[in-house]
Design an enzyme around this catalytic site. Sequence first.
Site, PDB file in Angstrom:
ATOM      1  N   HIS A  18       0.824  -1.216   0.000  1.00  0.00           N
ATOM      2  CA  HIS A  18       0.000   0.000   0.000  1.00  0.00           C
ATOM      3  C   HIS A  18       0.853   1.259   0.000  1.00  0.00           C
ATOM      4  CE1 HIS A  18      -0.353  -2.536   3.630  1.00  0.00           C
ATOM      5  NE2 HIS A  18       0.211  -1.536   4.244  1.00  0.00           N
ATOM      6  N   ASP A 116      -5.222   4.343   4.120  1.00  0.00           N
ATOM      7  CA  ASP A 116      -5.444   3.125   3.338  1.00  0.00           C
ATOM      8  C   ASP A 116      -6.375   2.195   4.112  1.00  0.00           C
ATOM      9  OD1 ASP A 116      -3.773   1.623   5.152  1.00  0.00           O
ATOM     10  OD2 ASP A 116      -2.023   2.429   4.115  1.00  0.00           O
TER      11      ASP A 116
END
Length: 468
Positions: A18, A116
Site C-alpha cells: 500500500h 489506506d
Amino acid sequence: METSNPHAVIVSSPGVGHLVCDLELGHRLVSDHNLHVTFFVVVESNSSAGESELVQSARTRKLLDIIELPPVDISSQVEPNAPIFTRLTTVMREIRPTLSSAISDLKLSPTALIVDIFGTPALDVADEFHMLKYVFVTSAWPLALILYAPILDKEVEGEYVVQKQPLRLPGCMPVRPEDVVDPLLNRTKHEYSVFLQVGLEMRQSDGLLVNTWEDLDTPTLKAMREEEGYGSVPVYAVGPLVRPVGPPSSRSELLDWLDEQPVESVIYISFGSAGVLSAQQITELASGLELSQQRFIWVLRPPSKDKACNDVLAYLPDGFLGRTHDLGLVVTKWAPQSEILGHGSVGGFLSHCGWNSALESILNGVPMIAWPLYAEQKMNATKLAEELGVAVRPKIAPTKGIVGREEIEMMVRKVMAEQEGKAMRDRVMELKNSGEKAWNEGGSSFNALAQLVKQCELNSERQRVKAP
C-alpha cells in the site's frame, strides 16, 4: 496552524504494497492538481528495506512533505503472529495520538485526511481538525465485499466457505465461497470482527478512492454507487497507480540479460514480498518450467518465512540450474519488477495476483498465470481470468494443494507460445491503452481526482469561514 491552499494529509500504514499506491496517489495530487500533500509513513520496528527504499525514492522527487511516525508498541494487544488485518488496524488505532500531535504541528491547516484500508481507525483524527476523510483501497470487487460484509453477516448462516451457493453482492459478480478473503474464513476469529468494523468505518467516510479506472470495473463501480447495500458512500476510481520505473542509473544486470532475449519470450515468476511456496511446490514449479522449455526469470524465496535458510537454491531439483542455464535465471534477492515487466522481452507473468502486480502487468501489456496465495488475491485471480480474460489459472487452487509439473508446463506454454496466449495478449493491450487514457487530462481518473480536489477546496473555504 495557518490556512492556505487546500492541503491533504495521507497516512500510509506499514507495508510495501500500500505504500507504493499511497505515494503515487500523493504524487498525482501534487503534480496534476496542485494540492499540497503531507505524507505520514507509519514505521514499524521491523520495517523492510523495500519500505525504506520507497520512502527515500519519494523524497528525491521532492513533491511530498514526508514525515515518518515512530513505531508504536502493540505487543500487549496482539500476538506476534496475529493476522495482518488485526495487526495493522491495531497499529493504526494506537498511532492516533502521535498522528494528531503531528498534524497540530503542521504550518498549513489540512482539509482532507486519506488513509489506506488498514487506517480506518485513524479516521477519527480527521474530526478533530474538521477535515474530510477518505479511504484509499486497492481493487474494486474486494471493496464491494468489505462494504457489504455487515449485511452478509446477518444474511448468511454458518461459515462462508461451506456455503453451497456463491455469496451475492448486489450488482456485482458473486463471490465463490472458496474465493472469500482471508478474514472471512472463520467467523469465530477476532480478525472477522475487525474486517466487519473496517467495512462499517468505511461507510462513515466522505469517499472511497479505488486503484482502478472506470472501464476496468464498470459494473462493480456502478453497483457501489447505486445500490444502497454498500452504504451510499461516494466512490472515486483514481487508478491505475503503480510503482514508477527506477532511474537508468540503478539498472539491474537482469535487464542486461533480458536485452539479449527475443521479444516476448521470457516469463517472469514472482509471488510478491510475502508470498512463499512449499518445498514440494518449488520442485513442481521448477520441473514444469524445465518441461516447458520457455525462458524465465524466477524470484525464488525460501519455503517458509519462519524457517532459517542459508541456501534457497538447495530447494531446487538436483541439476536444475545446470540444465536450464541457457533458458533462465533464478533470483534469490530483490528484483526490479516494474522494469522487468516493462521490458520488451517479457511475454508472461506468473503472479500471486496482488493488485499492484496485476496492474503493473496490465499496464505493460503482459498476460498472466494467476497463482493466488492470500488476502484478496483469490478474488483478483478470478477477475483476471474469468471477467477480464487476461490470465489462466490452475485447476486446483494453490492454497488447496500442489499444482503439478504437467499443468505448470501446459499453462506456461499456453501463455507464452500458443494461440490462447496471443488472444490474452491482445486483450491485455486493450486494457493497457484504456488505463493510460484514464490518466490523460480529461480522462476518467484524472477527472475523479479533480472532483476530490474540488471537495478539498470547498472544505478549505469552510475552514476559513469558521476560523476565529
